[in-house]
Design a protein around this motif. Structure first.
Motif, mmCIF file in Angstrom:
data_model
loop_
_atom_site.group_PDB
_atom_site.id
_atom_site.type_symbol
_atom_site.label_atom_id
_atom_site.label_comp_id
_atom_site.label_asym_id
_atom_site.label_seq_id
_atom_site.Cartn_x
_atom_site.Cartn_y
_atom_site.Cartn_z
ATOM 1 N N ARG A 181 79.073 -14.330 95.499
ATOM 2 C CA ARG A 181 79.074 -13.402 96.625
ATOM 3 C C ARG A 181 79.822 -12.099 96.315
ATOM 4 N NH1 ARG A 181 75.860 -16.188 97.141
ATOM 5 N NH2 ARG A 181 74.930 -14.150 96.840
ATOM 6 N N GLU A 182 80.711 -12.090 95.323
ATOM 7 C CA GLU A 182 81.413 -10.860 94.957
ATOM 8 C C GLU A 182 80.451 -9.775 94.467
ATOM 9 O OE1 GLU A 182 84.331 -14.156 93.476
ATOM 10 O OE2 GLU A 182 82.170 -13.888 93.762
ATOM 11 N N PHE A 183 79.252 -10.182 94.043
ATOM 12 C CA PHE A 183 78.289 -9.243 93.476
ATOM 13 C C PHE A 183 77.260 -8.765 94.497
ATOM 14 C CE2 PHE A 183 80.093 -11.415 89.863
ATOM 15 C CZ PHE A 183 80.123 -10.460 88.857
ATOM 16 N N LEU A 266 75.007 -11.020 75.936
ATOM 17 C CA LEU A 266 74.887 -11.481 77.322
ATOM 18 C C LEU A 266 75.748 -10.642 78.255
ATOM 19 C CD1 LEU A 266 74.970 -15.368 76.845
ATOM 20 C CD2 LEU A 266 72.967 -13.919 77.215
ATOM 21 N N ALA A 267 76.985 -10.384 77.855
ATOM 22 C CA ALA A 267 77.878 -9.587 78.696
ATOM 23 C C ALA A 267 77.289 -8.211 78.962
ATOM 24 C CB ALA A 267 79.249 -9.469 78.035
ATOM 25 N N ALA A 268 76.759 -7.582 77.922
ATOM 26 C CA ALA A 268 76.164 -6.260 78.093
ATOM 27 C C ALA A 268 74.968 -6.313 79.039
ATOM 28 C CB ALA A 268 75.759 -5.698 76.730
ATOM 29 N N ALA A 284 85.125 -4.167 83.355
ATOM 30 C CA ALA A 284 86.113 -5.182 82.991
ATOM 31 C C ALA A 284 86.142 -6.311 84.021
ATOM 32 C CB ALA A 284 87.491 -4.555 82.853
ATOM 33 N N ARG A 285 86.045 -5.965 85.297
ATOM 34 C CA ARG A 285 86.080 -6.982 86.344
ATOM 35 C C ARG A 285 84.800 -7.825 86.326
ATOM 36 N NH1 ARG A 285 88.743 -10.821 88.824
ATOM 37 N NH2 ARG A 285 88.267 -11.034 91.053
ATOM 38 N N ILE A 286 83.669 -7.196 86.086
ATOM 39 C CA ILE A 286 82.424 -7.947 85.986
ATOM 40 C C ILE A 286 82.513 -8.966 84.854
ATOM 41 C CG2 ILE A 286 79.957 -7.787 85.473
ATOM 42 C CD1 ILE A 286 80.046 -4.965 86.770
ATOM 43 N N ARG A 287 82.990 -8.518 83.707
ATOM 44 C CA ARG A 287 83.121 -9.424 82.567
ATOM 45 C C ARG A 287 84.109 -10.551 82.869
ATOM 46 N NH1 ARG A 287 81.984 -7.603 77.065
ATOM 47 N NH2 ARG A 287 80.594 -5.796 77.098
ATOM 48 N N LEU A 290 82.497 -13.191 85.158
ATOM 49 C CA LEU A 290 81.401 -13.912 84.509
ATOM 50 C C LEU A 290 81.794 -14.530 83.175
ATOM 51 C CD1 LEU A 290 78.403 -11.492 85.220
ATOM 52 C CD2 LEU A 290 79.109 -13.515 86.513
ATOM 53 N N ALA A 291 83.075 -14.476 82.834
ATOM 54 C CA ALA A 291 83.510 -14.908 81.503
ATOM 55 C C ALA A 291 83.124 -16.354 81.202
ATOM 56 C CB ALA A 291 85.020 -14.726 81.360
ATOM 57 N N SER A 292 83.350 -17.264 82.128
ATOM 58 C CA SER A 292 83.039 -18.673 81.851
ATOM 59 C C SER A 292 81.531 -18.874 81.725
ATOM 60 C CB SER A 292 83.613 -19.585 82.938
ATOM 61 O OG SER A 292 83.027 -19.328 84.194
#
Length: 310
Positions: A181-183, A266-268, A284-287, A290-292
């Motif tokens: 939901r943050e997105f 994937l991150a990009a 930075a916050r998006i990464r 979604l890091a896990s």
């Protein structure tokens, strides 16, 4: 969070708020849970029953879309608390609910044994006589409300999704991806596929999504995280990303430091799509959020490269 048609999303408390949901359906005083989180989620699920005025004895079904531990890790524990419930599970997953030793070993190979113990606790076996194997087109009866189960492989071979004609919605586990939901933006929900190890199959996954679309669902109640609408747009987004993720993995096949390169690709991809969706967070916050998923998706793609590619 309460929705129409007796549906409630319960935050299981796994990892962070609004990351992992269990859904409770109440019909004429009877109830079913769809996905249950971990052992540590169970007090919250039982508290929600009390809030709704539903006795534990009146829960007829615990349904797990597949046996990954963020969906089914608490199944044994909640079954101990619900004396009349039956556990509905895919035939490939049923043995792991009855004897979870191999499930724990598999999760430990991905996350590490200490992390599995810390995150999920001690898995509780479910007595075999309380397990119901759900095959394609099985209909679960909840007080006269049919919950139709479709075999939907692609994320896992032991995965089914639940069609609720009353709400015109699916409970698709992980088959219809992840939408945190943050997105959310004025354009609606943002979504991405999940290729969590070890059974990702892109052809099967796209086929499962297409099969669900045939019923023209008005919403999807995702485990990660709860209700999304605008289903056809989200399905197109999933198809595009499945193809893009496969292309990233294939381009790295045989390359040095493959895992890190796939993760960066994937991150990009996700950052570009999130920003195009109108996400106000910085890269930075998006990464970070979604890091896990980036790590697990990279692992799943690598396993597919080595063992599942046709």
């Amino acid at each position: 969070m309460d929705f129409e048609h007796g549906i409630t999303a319960i935050d299981t408390g796994f990892h962070r708020p609004r990351f992992d949901a269990s859904h409770l359906i109440v019909e004429d005083g009877r109830a079913a849970f769809i996905d249950v989180g971990t052992n540590y989620s169970i007090p919250g699920l039982l508290a929600e029953l009390e809030t709704k005025g539903v006795r534990r004895e009146d829960v007829d079904h615990v349904i797990v879309t597949h046996v990954h531990l963020d969906h089914a890790g608490g199944a044994g524990e909640i079954m101990r608390q619900l004396p009349n419930a039956r556990l509905a599970v895919h035939p490939r997953g049923a043995p792991h609910m009855i004897n979870p030793a191999r499930l724990v070993a598999s999760a430990s190979s991905v996350y590490g044994a200490e992390e599995v113990q810390r995150t999920y606790g001690e898995l509780v076996p479910v007595p075999a006589e309380r397990v119901v194997e759900i095959r394609d087109e099985t209909v679960i009866d909840l007080a006269g409300r049919p919950l139709r189960c479709l075999d939907t492989p692609g994320h896992a071979r032991h995965h089914f999704s639940v069609w609720d004609a009353r709400s015109q919605a699916f409970f698709p586990g992980d088959t219809f991806g992840l939408s945190y939901r943050e997105f959310d933006t004025e354009k609606g929900a943002f979504i991405l596929p999940t290729t969590t190890p070890v059974q990702f199959d892109p052809v099967a996954l796209k086929g499962s999504i297409a099969r669900m679309l045939l019923l023209r669902p008005q919403a999807m109640f995702l485990t990660h995280y709860s209700r999304v609408a605008d289903v056809e747009r989200l399905a197109r987004d999933l198809f595009e990303q499945i193809d893009a993720m496969v292309a990233i993995a294939e381009s790295m096949h045989g390359q040095p430091e493959r895992h890190e390169r796939i993760k960066e690709g994937l991150a990009a991809l996700y950052v570009e799509r999130a920003l195009a969706h109108g996400c106000a967070m910085d890269e930075a916050r998006i990464r970070e959020l979604l890091a896990s998923d980036i790590e697990l998706n990279a692992q799943g793609l690598e396993i597919w490269l080595e063992h599942g590619r046709r």
